[in-house]
Scaffold this active site. Structure first.
Site, PDB file in Angstrom:
ATOM      1  N   CYS A  73       3.287 -11.913   3.568  1.00 39.61           N
ATOM      2  CA  CYS A  73       4.224 -11.562   4.641  1.00 39.61           C
ATOM      3  C   CYS A  73       5.098 -12.754   5.044  1.00 39.61           C
ATOM      4  O   CYS A  73       4.573 -13.822   5.407  1.00 39.61           O
ATOM      5  CB  CYS A  73       3.387 -11.106   5.837  1.00 39.61           C
ATOM      6  SG  CYS A  73       4.362 -10.549   7.236  1.00 39.61           S
ATOM      7  N   ASP A 109      -0.735  -8.524   4.056  1.00 47.90           N
ATOM      8  CA  ASP A 109       0.608  -8.345   4.614  1.00 47.90           C
ATOM      9  C   ASP A 109       0.488  -7.472   5.856  1.00 47.90           C
ATOM     10  O   ASP A 109      -0.531  -6.805   6.069  1.00 47.90           O
ATOM     11  CB  ASP A 109       1.517  -7.672   3.575  1.00 47.90           C
ATOM     12  CG  ASP A 109       2.922  -7.432   4.118  1.00 47.90           C
ATOM     13  OD1 ASP A 109       3.480  -8.359   4.723  1.00 47.90           O
ATOM     14  OD2 ASP A 109       3.455  -6.318   3.960  1.00 47.90           O
ATOM     15  N   SER A 110       1.563  -7.425   6.632  1.00 47.60           N
ATOM     16  CA  SER A 110       1.593  -6.571   7.816  1.00 47.60           C
ATOM     17  C   SER A 110       1.516  -5.090   7.439  1.00 47.60           C
ATOM     18  O   SER A 110       1.181  -4.260   8.264  1.00 47.60           O
ATOM     19  CB  SER A 110       2.877  -6.828   8.595  1.00 47.60           C
ATOM     20  OG  SER A 110       3.990  -6.650   7.738  1.00 47.60           O
ATOM     21  N   HIS A 163       9.980  -6.763   1.839  1.00 49.55           N
ATOM     22  CA  HIS A 163      10.675  -5.566   1.359  1.00 49.55           C
ATOM     23  C   HIS A 163      11.983  -5.860   0.622  1.00 49.55           C
ATOM     24  O   HIS A 163      12.482  -5.011  -0.105  1.00 49.55           O
ATOM     25  CB  HIS A 163      11.022  -4.641   2.530  1.00 49.55           C
ATOM     26  CG  HIS A 163       9.839  -4.010   3.189  1.00 49.55           C
ATOM     27  ND1 HIS A 163       8.834  -4.734   3.772  1.00 49.55           N
ATOM     28  CD2 HIS A 163       9.525  -2.693   3.367  1.00 49.55           C
ATOM     29  CE1 HIS A 163       7.934  -3.907   4.295  1.00 49.55           C
ATOM     30  NE2 HIS A 163       8.339  -2.660   4.062  1.00 49.55           N
ATOM     31  N   CYS A 188      11.613 -11.735   3.207  1.00 51.32           N
ATOM     32  CA  CYS A 188      10.777 -10.662   3.743  1.00 51.32           C
ATOM     33  C   CYS A 188      10.300  -9.822   2.555  1.00 51.32           C
ATOM     34  O   CYS A 188      11.042  -9.628   1.584  1.00 51.32           O
ATOM     35  CB  CYS A 188      11.603  -9.828   4.714  1.00 51.32           C
ATOM     36  SG  CYS A 188      10.840  -8.269   5.179  1.00 51.32           S
ATOM     37  N   GLU A 219      11.577   1.608   3.314  1.00 48.82           N
ATOM     38  CA  GLU A 219      10.431   2.506   3.502  1.00 48.82           C
ATOM     39  C   GLU A 219      10.851   3.975   3.453  1.00 48.82           C
ATOM     40  O   GLU A 219      10.054   4.849   3.140  1.00 48.82           O
ATOM     41  CB  GLU A 219       9.714   2.163   4.806  1.00 48.82           C
ATOM     42  CG  GLU A 219       9.129   0.765   4.697  1.00 48.82           C
ATOM     43  CD  GLU A 219       8.027   0.458   5.678  1.00 48.82           C
ATOM     44  OE1 GLU A 219       7.901   1.170   6.670  1.00 48.82           O
ATOM     45  OE2 GLU A 219       7.306  -0.527   5.433  1.00 48.82           O
TER      46      GLU A 219
HETATM   47  N1  DGL Z   1       6.029  -7.917   5.898  1.00 47.09           N
HETATM   48  C1  DGL Z   1       7.035  -8.323   6.856  1.00 47.09           C
HETATM   49  C2  DGL Z   1       7.692  -9.611   6.387  1.00 47.09           C
HETATM   50  O1  DGL Z   1       7.671  -9.948   5.222  1.00 47.09           O
HETATM   51  C3  DGL Z   1       8.064  -7.227   7.067  1.00 47.09           C
HETATM   52  C4  DGL Z   1       7.572  -6.046   7.879  1.00 47.09           C
HETATM   53  C5  DGL Z   1       7.135  -6.447   9.279  1.00 47.09           C
HETATM   54  O2  DGL Z   1       7.978  -6.749  10.138  1.00 47.09           O
HETATM   55  O3  DGL Z   1       5.943  -6.490   9.504  1.00 47.09           O
HETATM   56  O4  DGL Z   1       8.240 -10.315   7.192  1.00 47.09           O
END
Ligand code: DGL
Length: 271
Positions: free
Chosen positions: A74, A11-12, A188, A186, A152
């Site tokens: 992600c 993931d990012s 989160h 997403c 977060e």
């Molecule tokens: N993990 C990213 C997503 O699911 C969210 C956070 C980001 O923008 O990197 O899109």
């Protein structure tokens, strides 16, 4: 033939731990190697070219860890860089198509809402998948850029007025549209499920992309006899920045504490 190699998830940042949470629930015997690109998060506001460059490095790192398949947890990567998987020597799972399929199975009125980052919404990938599965459906997509920093910061309670007001403001168009199903597109967003349900109402089905994707991985492993036959599993976590806030964030996103000895910092710049 069993395959005891780990599953790779990336993931990012740490948001992908919501997907790992679902994978641990559904695949308790599988080893998992997780990479969170905490040094370069967020991806959702970046250009497609940059997201693709980072994605290729993330995938390379997991391949170097001898994974048997790769999951892009992600939503942003899944939306704009899934075709990087064409170069992979192992199976690849993204979260968009599986969540879209679950939404189509869940909707009764054919009206589906999708929320995600700016890049995810701009890509229109969920809409494409939903219309392929259900050509007569109607889809509304809304980006909710403030949801990630809220989570977060640890602000996700359905009793927190700042949270519910923010959720209400973003989701108003989806409520007005009359969607009976909402894809949390997403990483989160599952953490905000209670607050979202409070605003949307209990009759709206929330689709957690992690749950849908973990089911798809489980099905694939069973069908191809690739499950691990071990009785326990190890979970390793790698990040690209100092793992200082890892414990706090992980407890929110994974729903349990992680020992700091399970977390290691890595540098992907040479990949
Ligand atoms: N993990 C990213 C997503 O699911 C969210 C956070 C980001 O923008 O990197 O899109």
């Amino acid at each position: 033939m069993a395959d005891k190699r780990p599953i790779g998830v990336f993931d990012s940042g740490l948001g992908g731990l919501t997907v790992v949470k679902e994978m641990i629930k559904q695949l308790p015997n599988e080893d998992i190697v997780y990479f969170g690109d905490t040094g370069r998060v967020p991806y959702g506001t970046r250009s497609v070219e940059t997201i693709r460059k980072y994605t290729l490095q993330d995938e390379k790192f997991l391949l170097n860890n001898d994974v048997k398949l790769i999951v892009a947890a992600c939503g942003t990567v899944s939306s704009v860089a899934s075709d990087t998987a064409l170069q992979l020597p192992v199976p690849f799972f993204e979260v968009v198509s599986h969540a879209s399929k679950s939404a189509v199975n869940a909707t009764k009125n054919g009206k589906i809402g999708v929320i995600g980052t700016n890049a995810t919404v701009k890509s229109e990938q969920h809409k494409k998948h939903i219309l392929k599965f259900m050509p007569k459906s109607e889809v509304i997509t809304v980006s909710c850029p403030l949801f990630v920093p809220l989570v977060e910061e640890g602000w996700y309670s359905a009793d927190d007025l700042v949270v519910t007001k923010t959720v209400e403001r973003y989701l108003k168009p989806i409520i007005d549209f009359g969607a009976d199903t909402l894809i949390l597109g997403c990483t989160h967003y599952p953490v905000l499920s209670d607050a979202i349900t409070k605003i949307m109402g209990k009759d709206v089905t929330l689709i957690n992309a992690g749950t849908s994707t973990a089911s798809a991985v489980k099905e694939y492993l069973a069908k191809n006899n690739l499950q691990s036959e071990k009785n326990s599993a190890s979970h390793k976590f790698y990040v690209s920045d100092k793992p200082d806030s890892f414990r706090y964030q992980a407890s929110i996103l994974l729903g349990k504490d992680i020992d700091e000895t399970q977390v290691q910092e890595v540098d992907l710049s040479s990949l």
